[in-house]
Design a protein around this motif. Structure first.
Motif, PDB file in Angstrom:
ATOM      1  N   ASP A  18      42.941  48.779  34.083  1.00 20.08           N
ATOM      2  CA  ASP A  18      43.387  48.554  35.466  1.00 20.08           C
ATOM      3  C   ASP A  18      42.412  47.675  36.250  1.00 20.08           C
ATOM      4  O   ASP A  18      42.410  47.680  37.483  1.00 20.08           O
ATOM      5  CB  ASP A  18      43.537  49.897  36.200  1.00 20.08           C
ATOM      6  N   ASN A  19      41.588  46.920  35.525  1.00 19.44           N
ATOM      7  CA  ASN A  19      40.555  46.138  36.209  1.00 19.44           C
ATOM      8  C   ASN A  19      41.100  45.206  37.276  1.00 19.44           C
ATOM      9  O   ASN A  19      40.484  45.021  38.328  1.00 19.44           O
ATOM     10  CB  ASN A  19      39.734  45.336  35.192  1.00 19.44           C
ATOM     11  N   LEU A  21      43.402  45.658  39.296  1.00 21.07           N
ATOM     12  CA  LEU A  21      43.746  46.414  40.497  1.00 21.07           C
ATOM     13  C   LEU A  21      42.517  46.909  41.253  1.00 21.07           C
ATOM     14  O   LEU A  21      42.630  47.422  42.365  1.00 21.07           O
ATOM     15  CB  LEU A  21      44.642  47.602  40.131  1.00 21.07           C
ATOM     16  N   HIS A  22      41.333  46.741  40.653  1.00 18.23           N
ATOM     17  CA  HIS A  22      40.091  47.156  41.310  1.00 18.23           C
ATOM     18  C   HIS A  22      39.495  46.057  42.186  1.00 18.23           C
ATOM     19  O   HIS A  22      38.523  46.302  42.909  1.00 18.23           O
ATOM     20  CB  HIS A  22      39.055  47.595  40.265  1.00 18.23           C
ATOM     21  N   TYR A 196      51.741  47.008  43.133  1.00 13.25           N
ATOM     22  CA  TYR A 196      50.774  48.102  43.265  1.00 13.25           C
ATOM     23  C   TYR A 196      50.189  48.141  44.680  1.00 13.25           C
ATOM     24  O   TYR A 196      50.046  49.214  45.289  1.00 13.25           O
ATOM     25  CB  TYR A 196      49.647  47.939  42.240  1.00 13.25           C
ATOM     26  N   ASN A 202      50.434  54.982  45.596  1.00 16.18           N
ATOM     27  CA  ASN A 202      49.830  54.426  44.386  1.00 16.18           C
ATOM     28  C   ASN A 202      49.473  55.484  43.347  1.00 16.18           C
ATOM     29  O   ASN A 202      49.070  56.591  43.683  1.00 16.18           O
ATOM     30  CB  ASN A 202      48.548  53.651  44.733  1.00 16.18           C
ATOM     31  N   LEU A 205      44.173  55.096  39.420  1.00 14.41           N
ATOM     32  CA  LEU A 205      43.738  54.031  38.528  1.00 14.41           C
ATOM     33  C   LEU A 205      42.792  54.536  37.452  1.00 14.41           C
ATOM     34  O   LEU A 205      42.035  55.491  37.651  1.00 14.41           O
ATOM     35  CB  LEU A 205      43.025  52.932  39.325  1.00 14.41           C
ATOM     36  N   GLN A 206      42.815  53.835  36.299  1.00 14.56           N
ATOM     37  CA  GLN A 206      41.816  54.063  35.270  1.00 14.56           C
ATOM     38  C   GLN A 206      40.468  53.557  35.792  1.00 14.56           C
ATOM     39  O   GLN A 206      40.422  52.654  36.629  1.00 14.56           O
ATOM     40  CB  GLN A 206      42.170  53.293  33.998  1.00 14.56           C
TER      41      GLN A 206
END
Length: 378
Positions: A18-19, A21-22, A196, A202, A205-206
């Motif tokens: 999920d990078n 989304l970070h 997202y 939401n 996240l990982q």
């Protein structure tokens, strides 16, 4: 030559978690348009979405390049940025990480260049990376030229090359310089990332996936050759006007060393002329006083043609550029009040005394010299 991996070409996201989304994205305006129900084919929406999609594409490619660098034996060092690097304050006159967590080279007050990614190979090649979704790369050439010139100055021990990563269908690729290595990926979409962000409910996240390898380095750890941006501007302005016989020293201007600086600065400031002399030609209204100074510059276009351009500073933060388009018509452009050109013009204006004053006849002579219509001897 470095070859694109199948994973990057097909835009495989299975190995980055999920990078994407970070990361923080500049979507305030885009979200406002969405909340207002603006149609997706509206020009405001399209422009905002394309900008956002470009951000996501850059982050995606960077994540993939991190893993590519670990696996590729040719790559010796890879510069970290974003949440992958330590929080180090941006420093002047060196490579470091900006507040936006980008790789930058800056003076004390202004960024000179920003790099999407950077790495070094075992063959002493330093690659700067450009990832973009533009449909035509022709306008990239001036930006590439500037970045290459800067890196050649501060890293003289390396051969400077560029890796350009585009979507398939981009035009103008064959007209890029020989130092460019081009990778073409499948068509990219940032829809999933936007979905997202828009979704207020939401999913969790990982954790961020971080690459661990001795190849990974911080930007500030690269040792570079000292380069003083404004001192160099002053030296060029003084030297270009110091010829005993001619208004400008063409031999100095066209030397290989100085043309490398021209690639970096894009323009050299050579003097000033009063508004009264160019009021009609530039179409200046009465808000400009007759005795107000116009700073005259030699601009290097992407085609390598050198032309005269003019800068008028109304206040410390208000600067206008007057130049000619392809049809020889005057184009007026307001410069970024926080851009490097503002400080350059302010700097050279303070150093220019009466001997830098130019006349209309001087400008005509300079145009002839630039067009090869007048000869200059030592």
């Amino acid at each position: 030559m470095l070859k694109i991996s199948k994973s990057i070409k097909t835009l495989d996201e299975s190995d980055i978690g999920d990078n994407l989304l970070h990361y923080d994205y500049n979507v305030k305006y885009l979200l406002a348009l969405i909340r207002r129900g603006i149609a997706k084919d509206d020009q405001h929406y399209l422009s905002s979405y394309r900008s956002f999609e470009g951000e996501v594409f850059e982050n995606y490619v960077y994540e993939k390049l991190l893993m590519y660098a670990v696996e590729n034996d040719e790559i010796e060092k890879f510069v970290l940025k974003g949440f992958h690097q330590d929080k180090i304050k941006s420093h002047a006159n060196t490579l470091s990480i900006s507040e936006k967590q980008q790789i930058v080279y800056r003076t004390k007050s202004r960024e000179i260049s920003e790099f999407d990614a950077m790495f070094i190979t075992k063959n002493k090649e330093l690659y700067f990376v450009e990832m973009t979704l533009v449909k035509s790369v022709l306008k990239l050439r001036k930006r590439l030229r500037k970045k290459k010139a800067l890196l050649e100055l501060i890293f003289p021990e390396y051969e400077i090359k560029s890796l350009i990563i585009l979507n398939e269908g981009a035009t103008g690729v064959r007209q890029l310089p020989s130092y460019c290595n081009v990778w073409l990926t499948n068509e990219f979409s940032a829809k999933a990332v936007l979905d997202y962000i828009v979704d207020t409910d939401n999913r969790k996240l990982q954790p961020k996936k971080r690459v661990k390898s001795p190849k990974m380095i911080e930007a500030h750890s690269l040792k570079l050759f000292p380069f003083r941006y404004y001192n160099t501007i002053s030296w060029i302005t003084k030297t270009i006007r110091s010829h005993k016989k001619y208004i400008i020293d063409m031999n100095f201007l066209m030397s290989q060393k100085v043309q490398r600086y021209h690639d970096l600065y894009n323009k050299f400031y050579i003097g000033y002329i009063e508004v009264a002399s160019l009021r009609d030609e530039l179409g200046l209204d009465k808000s400009f006083k007759d005795n107000q100074s116009i700073v005259v510059a030699l601009e290097k276009k992407h085609s390598d043609e050198i032309t005269l351009t003019y800068y008028i500073q109304q206040t410390r933060k208000v600067l206008y550029l007057y130049s000619y388009d392809e049809c020889s018509k005057i184009v007026k452009e307001k410069k970024d009040p926080y851009g490097i050109t503002i400080t350059e013009v302010y700097h050279v204006t303070k150093m220019m005394d009466e001997k830098y004053k130019l006349s209309v006849e001087n400008l005509s002579t300079i145009k002839n010299l630039l067009n090869g219509k007048a000869q200059q001897e030592d």
